[in-house]
Write a protein that holds these residues in place. Structure first.
Motif: not given
Length: 307
Positions: A283-291
């Motif tokens: 859930g926390i990493f879902s806040l990050c723009r994926q590369m």
């Protein structure tokens, strides 16, 4: 007071997401910053004339790859350098210390043959050469043959969890040693509140590496993490103040790459141990723009965890 002490910094995820819009340019910038830190460390070591570098850091901090990158940087500056692992100085199976339940205590410093380690390092200081033991992890015994190491007046980088423990170098000249603590110095926040501490980023590194490239289950990695952290606090972090340098192994773009690896794991452990922790992390990493992981350079330190 340490010669080069780098404080932790707290960065808003939204700022990282904005920077990530630059794509590979952002990655190149972060990789250059890491290389610059390693290169500066190499210069400090050579300037001081230190022959022995003791390098430690917690799990998934990148200390193994960073040790080799440091050796490469020293050679690029005209010096000689080689890396040796404290793992090769493990005692034989029968000599391992034991936990109260009878299991082998791999993290106890008495599992390491410190006398042989210090003898080898002393020989390198005095003659520029030594014969190193090699440990066979399949049999949990040392191999019969030793391997030669010749450094002349070069730098020996010793990496291992006990590298900063004063017992490890108690018989060596103090002015020959440079101590490096490897760790992540960047953490991330949302609305000013820390949501991704460095320990969680290291856990994410371990999850990706162990699950995708080592065939370990998510449950196993999550289940052992509390004991890994307890061992770090007991055997590694307690000696952080001994370090001459805190070498930062953070990459600001990393959370965007990890986001693409960790976010899809949500729901993978429903009804099983570790499910809540995994879902929280996803859930926390879902806040990050994926590369995409394919954008990570092949020679990046992060490839230690990203295959």
């Amino acid at each position: 007071m340490p010669a080069m002490w780098i404080p932790k910094r707290l960065v808003e995820i939204s700022l990282i997401n904005t920077a990530a819009q630059a794509g590979k340019e952002f990655i190149t910038h972060c990789e250059y910053e890491y290389e610059s830190r390693v290169y500066a460390a190499a210069g400090e070591i050579l300037h001081l004339g230190r022959r022995i570098v003791m390098m430690s850091g917690p799990s998934a901090s990148g200390k193994t790859t960073t040790a080799h990158q440091l050796a490469k940087a020293i050679r690029a500056r005209g010096g000689q350098a080689q890396v040796i692992s404290m793992d090769d100085f493990f005692k034989d199976l029968e000599e391992y210390p034991r936990l109260p339940d009878g299991t082998k205590d791999y993290e106890n410093i008495t599992a390491v043959d410190l006398n042989t380690l210090q003898q080898c390092l002393q020989e390198l200081l005095e003659t520029g050469r030594t014969m190193l033991p090699e440990f066979d992890f399949l049999t949990e015994h040392r191999k019969a043959q030793r391997r030669p190491l010749e450094l002349q007046d070069g730098v020996c980088i010793v990496e291992g969890i006990h590298a900063l423990n004063p017992q490890t170098t108690s018989q060596l000249p103090a002015d020959s040693i440079y101590r490096v603590y490897v760790g992540l110095r960047e953490e991330y926040s949302k609305g000013g509140q820390r949501v991704l501490p460095s320990r969680d980023i290291r856990l994410a590194r371990r999850l990706v590496r162990d699950y995708k490239y080592r065939g370990h289950s998510l449950e196993k990695t999550l289940g052992m993490w509390p004991s890994v952290c307890a061992g770090e606090d007991k055997y590694i972090k307690v000696f952080k103040p001994q370090a001459d340098l805190l070498l930062d192994t953070s990459f600001s773009y990393e959370i965007c790459v990890l986001a693409g690896e960790i976010t899809p794991l949500a729901g993978k452990l429903e009804g099983r141990p570790g499910a809540e922790r995994l879902n929280e992390l996803a859930g926390i990493f879902s806040l990050c723009r994926q590369m995409p992981v394919e954008w990570v350079p092949a020679d990046s330190m992060l490839r230690e965890f990203l295959g």
